[in-house]
Write a protein that holds these residues in place. Sequence first.
Motif, PDB file in Angstrom:
ATOM      1  N   VAL A 348       0.876  -1.185   0.000  1.00 38.52           N
ATOM      2  CA  VAL A 348       0.000   0.000   0.000  1.00 38.52           C
ATOM      3  C   VAL A 348       0.906   1.225   0.000  1.00 38.52           C
ATOM      4  CG1 VAL A 348      -1.726   1.321   1.304  1.00 38.52           C
ATOM      5  CG2 VAL A 348      -1.820  -1.184   1.304  1.00 38.52           C
ATOM      6  N   LEU A 349       0.588   2.182  -0.855  1.00 33.62           N
ATOM      7  CA  LEU A 349       1.367   3.422  -0.865  1.00 33.62           C
ATOM      8  C   LEU A 349       0.391   4.593  -0.911  1.00 33.62           C
ATOM      9  CD1 LEU A 349       4.323   4.549  -1.058  1.00 33.62           C
ATOM     10  CD2 LEU A 349       3.900   4.777  -3.502  1.00 33.62           C
ATOM     11  N   THR A 350       0.234   5.256   0.227  1.00 36.25           N
ATOM     12  CA  THR A 350      -0.732   6.360   0.270  1.00 36.25           C
ATOM     13  C   THR A 350      -0.073   7.641  -0.258  1.00 36.25           C
ATOM     14  OG1 THR A 350      -0.045   6.997   2.475  1.00 36.25           O
ATOM     15  CG2 THR A 350      -1.828   5.383   2.336  1.00 36.25           C
ATOM     16  N   GLU A 351      -0.911   8.635  -0.541  1.00 35.97           N
ATOM     17  CA  GLU A 351      -0.395   9.934  -0.991  1.00 35.97           C
ATOM     18  C   GLU A 351       0.475  10.556   0.104  1.00 35.97           C
ATOM     19  OE1 GLU A 351      -3.962  12.044  -1.899  1.00 35.97           O
ATOM     20  OE2 GLU A 351      -4.249  11.012  -3.810  1.00 35.97           O
ATOM     21  N   ASP A 352       0.029  10.379   1.363  1.00 32.35           N
ATOM     22  CA  ASP A 352       0.814  10.945   2.472  1.00 32.35           C
ATOM     23  C   ASP A 352       2.187  10.286   2.561  1.00 32.35           C
ATOM     24  OD1 ASP A 352      -1.069  12.754   3.215  1.00 32.35           O
ATOM     25  OD2 ASP A 352      -2.034  11.450   4.687  1.00 32.35           O
ATOM     26  N   ALA A 353       2.208   8.975   2.346  1.00 32.99           N
ATOM     27  CA  ALA A 353       3.496   8.268   2.418  1.00 32.99           C
ATOM     28  C   ALA A 353       4.422   8.726   1.290  1.00 32.99           C
ATOM     29  CB  ALA A 353       3.261   6.759   2.344  1.00 32.99           C
ATOM     30  N   GLN A 354       3.852   8.970   0.124  1.00 34.35           N
ATOM     31  CA  GLN A 354       4.674   9.466  -0.993  1.00 34.35           C
ATOM     32  C   GLN A 354       5.300  10.815  -0.640  1.00 34.35           C
ATOM     33  OE1 GLN A 354       1.909   9.461  -4.286  1.00 34.35           O
ATOM     34  NE2 GLN A 354       2.818   7.611  -5.099  1.00 34.35           N
ATOM     35  N   ALA A 355       4.451  11.704  -0.102  1.00 39.99           N
ATOM     36  CA  ALA A 355       4.972  13.041   0.252  1.00 39.99           C
ATOM     37  C   ALA A 355       5.982  12.926   1.391  1.00 39.99           C
ATOM     38  CB  ALA A 355       3.820  13.962   0.652  1.00 39.99           C
ATOM     39  N   GLU A 356       5.727  11.998   2.316  1.00 38.04           N
ATOM     40  CA  GLU A 356       6.637  11.828   3.454  1.00 38.04           C
ATOM     41  C   GLU A 356       8.035  11.431   2.971  1.00 38.04           C
ATOM     42  OE1 GLU A 356       5.582   8.569   5.999  1.00 38.04           O
ATOM     43  OE2 GLU A 356       7.391   8.839   7.221  1.00 38.04           O
ATOM     44  N   MET A 357       8.082  10.417   2.099  1.00 39.80           N
ATOM     45  CA  MET A 357       9.383   9.929   1.610  1.00 39.80           C
ATOM     46  C   MET A 357      10.090  10.986   0.768  1.00 39.80           C
ATOM     47  SD  MET A 357      10.080   6.931   2.618  1.00 39.80           S
ATOM     48  CE  MET A 357       9.432   7.209   4.198  1.00 39.80           C
ATOM     49  N   ALA A 358       9.329  11.607  -0.154  1.00 42.04           N
ATOM     50  CA  ALA A 358       9.954  12.565  -1.081  1.00 42.04           C
ATOM     51  C   ALA A 358      10.479  13.787  -0.330  1.00 42.04           C
ATOM     52  CB  ALA A 358       8.954  12.982  -2.154  1.00 42.04           C
ATOM     53  N   HIS A 359       9.683  14.351   0.578  1.00 36.88           N
ATOM     54  CA  HIS A 359      10.136  15.585   1.238  1.00 36.88           C
ATOM     55  C   HIS A 359      11.287  15.291   2.196  1.00 36.88           C
ATOM     56  CE1 HIS A 359       8.322  14.968   5.241  1.00 36.88           C
ATOM     57  NE2 HIS A 359       9.023  16.022   5.611  1.00 36.88           N
ATOM     58  N   TRP A 360      11.290  14.072   2.777  1.00 35.81           N
ATOM     59  CA  TRP A 360      12.358  13.723   3.721  1.00 35.81           C
ATOM     60  C   TRP A 360      13.704  13.655   2.986  1.00 35.81           C
ATOM     61  CZ3 TRP A 360      12.600   8.611   7.110  1.00 35.81           C
ATOM     62  CH2 TRP A 360      13.544   8.809   8.132  1.00 35.81           C
ATOM     63  N   PHE A 361      13.676  12.921   1.857  1.00 41.84           N
ATOM     64  CA  PHE A 361      14.913  12.819   1.063  1.00 41.84           C
ATOM     65  C   PHE A 361      15.392  14.209   0.626  1.00 41.84           C
ATOM     66  CE2 PHE A 361      16.438  12.963  -3.359  1.00 41.84           C
ATOM     67  CZ  PHE A 361      17.685  12.395  -3.177  1.00 41.84           C
ATOM     68  N   VAL A 362      14.468  15.031   0.132  1.00 45.51           N
ATOM     69  CA  VAL A 362      14.873  16.346  -0.387  1.00 45.51           C
ATOM     70  C   VAL A 362      15.402  17.226   0.762  1.00 45.51           C
ATOM     71  CG1 VAL A 362      14.126  18.395  -1.681  1.00 45.51           C
ATOM     72  CG2 VAL A 362      13.260  16.161  -2.309  1.00 45.51           C
ATOM     73  N   ARG A 363      14.794  17.116   1.926  1.00 44.95           N
ATOM     74  CA  ARG A 363      15.293  17.878   3.080  1.00 44.95           C
ATOM     75  C   ARG A 363      16.732  17.496   3.401  1.00 44.95           C
ATOM     76  NH1 ARG A 363      11.143  18.742   8.194  1.00 44.95           N
ATOM     77  NH2 ARG A 363       9.685  19.984   6.996  1.00 44.95           N
ATOM     78  N   GLU A 364      16.976  16.173   3.422  1.00 43.49           N
ATOM     79  CA  GLU A 364      18.323  15.711   3.778  1.00 43.49           C
ATOM     80  C   GLU A 364      19.367  16.234   2.792  1.00 43.49           C
ATOM     81  OE1 GLU A 364      19.401  14.009   6.451  1.00 43.49           O
ATOM     82  OE2 GLU A 364      17.410  13.834   7.339  1.00 43.49           O
TER      83      GLU A 364
END
Length: 397
Positions: A348-364
């Motif tokens: 399962v991949l929710t929209e929130d999970a997508q945003a969570e992963m993408a923004h975390w990587f970009v922040r780092e």
Amino acid sequence: MRYYYPDYFNRFTCVGGMECPDSCCHIWQITVDKKTLKKYRKVQGALGRRMREKIDQKTGNIEPHGDENRCEFLNDDNLCDIVLELGEDYLCHTCHTHPRHEEVYYNVRERSLAITCPIACKELLMREEPVVIESDEDNKKDRFDMYFDAPLFRQLLYVRDGMLALAQRRDIYIFKRMSLLLGMAHDIERRIRKRQARSRVFPLHHEFTSVEKDEIKRIVYTYSDVSAYSHMARHIIPEDISVKKAVTDMFFALCTMEPLKDTWIPYIQSIINIRMQMEEEEYTNCQKEFKEEITDIQLEQLLFYFVYLYCCSATYDRMLLAKIKMAVANTIIIRELWFMKWLEDDRVLTEDAQAEMAHWFVREVENSDENLEQWDSLMQRNPRFSLNLLIKVLECI
Ligand code: SF4
């Protein structure tokens, strides 16, 4: 002054408080600008005393504190005490504008909405229609800067228009678009180097010759057609690669950078461990299934965002290929983070999970100048990000 910005730039509103899944008011060290610091010195009462105690009166720095490295003024409801008591006008420049970002070039300002903010990130990922870059002009002018390579910047603006248009060619498979962008960047960087060799004779940044400009136009035109892909593929060294291993190696490279969040490296290491235990066949079969979970449009929005952000920064080091490699590698890595999250959450991949992963990587990567520099130099030198390998990964993914 000319201003460029994506069409959604002015529509963003910070949700703040508990509605924001990962407030930007932690981890960073905020520096209050001088003008705001002066205002803060006049604030009376308990808040005024707190400001004088918690903000370094010389540098304006507010050190994050506690286990979560929170801003001193972020309260338990994740709201800012300064805004609550004095209003938004009392925010310093950084807090007032974030996640709006402005890249400064001579007489040009390029604005973007950083997807380090989970809300901005989710809005971008959920958007269906292609993003449009808009522009405005006013009478302000920067002081002349003889070190700024204006002719190169103008060429890069032209190239970027071509690249952004290619990134949005929905009639071409998304991974082919990425390969074509890499090919375009590679050929244009060679023309930039040729002109640079001439610049050693003439020390000032002189104009591109009409032949050089025509060559650049021809390259942009050629790579905008999908037929360039088969021509390009002929130059790629035929070698068998494992996408699983190639992307795992990229995750290893991420572990060499300074983590901003304590949980980042352990998380990446756990992903690496799972990937190393997976059989090739299992990985390939899961990837086939996963393809249905995400759309090319989401990858396009990420690719477009990174190309817009990075392309013109090659004005300063002429390393256009490294910038486009960053755009492509970031998109591949985010896709792979989604894949791992999908596996972890029982497909399962929710929209929130997508945003969570993408923004975390970009922040780092983007919230630390050191990390961004290191990422850029890895693209230039590390074989994990060679042109050959990236194109191979894009072919097999
Ligand atoms: S991360 Fe985005 S939504 Fe959350 S507090 Fe910061 S700007 Fe607002």
